[in-house]
Design an enzyme around this catalytic site. Structure first.
Site, mmCIF file in Angstrom:
data_model
loop_
_atom_site.group_PDB
_atom_site.id
_atom_site.type_symbol
_atom_site.label_atom_id
_atom_site.label_comp_id
_atom_site.label_asym_id
_atom_site.label_seq_id
_atom_site.Cartn_x
_atom_site.Cartn_y
_atom_site.Cartn_z
ATOM 1 N N HIS A 88 0.881 -1.169 -0.083
ATOM 2 C CA HIS A 88 0.091 -0.026 0.046
ATOM 3 C C HIS A 88 0.691 1.144 -0.022
ATOM 4 C CE1 HIS A 88 -2.849 3.237 1.504
ATOM 5 N NE2 HIS A 88 -3.843 2.408 0.647
ATOM 6 N N GLU A 136 -3.604 2.932 -7.415
ATOM 7 C CA GLU A 136 -3.996 4.081 -6.166
ATOM 8 C C GLU A 136 -2.690 5.164 -6.617
ATOM 9 O OE1 GLU A 136 -6.112 2.395 -2.413
ATOM 10 O OE2 GLU A 136 -4.220 3.302 -2.068
#
Ligand code: G3P
Length: 212
Positions: A88, A136
């Site tokens: 992430h 992302e």
């Protein structure tokens, strides 16, 4: 896990930590038990009888043994997780570590979602055959500006360049953002601040789940 899916990343917001994580998970599961959540590790077990689809926020590419302080895939599985985020944007790791984390997920029977910031990284990660690649763009995270609206071509370019299933996240704030993402062909949508920090998470989630 049914596709397309919505995954709410709890991060480490106060509104989604400990007792608040339990309360939020209950509110989410009342809307739909299929909505996936990614709580902090220590909250996974206590959420396991509330939500069906629980993801860890990170997993280390280690095996049983001498690994103090690391996160073991099998331990996540036994705590009730069905998968894990990897790399992430707020927990970046090296490509070699991503490879080992994906392997650890496969070994433990966990679904791997590897986050990437761009097409180049997506293509590299694709060779590791994760279950999902999540695009992302870091600059859009918590910005209120949805990746599906601001950078639709980034999503479609990633999809064109990889064999893995693509999902997306960053700045997703309303039902329309989810709708556009799904129209672009993603298998799932990641959302965090717009839901976790909302006064009425139900309201926004109901709006989002309509399209999923
Ligand atoms: O993992 C999802 C997350 O990084 C997106 O955050 O706050 O932009 O929805 P947010």
């Amino acid at each position: 896990m049914k596709e397309p899916f919505l995954l709410v990343n709890f991060k480490t917001y106060e509104q989604s930590t400990g007792k608040n994580a339990v309360a939020l998970a209950k509110r989410i599961s009342k809307i739909d038990r299929n909505i996936a959540v990614a709580p902090q590790y220590v909250d996974i077990n206590r959420l396991s009888n509330i939500c069906k689809n629980i993801f860890a926020q990170h997993v280390d590419g280690i095996n049983f043994g001498r690994n103090t302080g690391h996160v073991l895939a099998e331990s996540l599985k036994q705590a009730g997780a069905i998968g894990s985020l990897i790399n992430h944007s707020e927990k970046r790791i090296e490509m070699k570590e991503i490879e080992l984390s994906v392997k650890a997920c496969k070994r433990a029977g966990l679904i791997s979602i590897v986050c990437v910031p761009d097409v180049k990284t997506a293509a590299k990660v694709d060779r590791l055959k994760p279950n999902y690649i999540a695009i992302e763009p870091p600059e859009l995270i918590e910005s209120g500006r949805a990746v599906s609206k601001i950078k639709p071509s980034l999503i479609t370019n990633v999809a064109k360049n990889v064999k893995s299933k693509v999902i997306c996240g960053a700045g997703i704030s309303c039902g329309d953002d989810v709708k556009i993402a799904l129209e672009l062909g993603v298998y799932g949508v990641l959302v965090s601040s717009a839901v976790v920090k909302a006064e009425k998470p139900e309201k926004i989630l109901k709006e989002m789940i309509k399209y999923v």
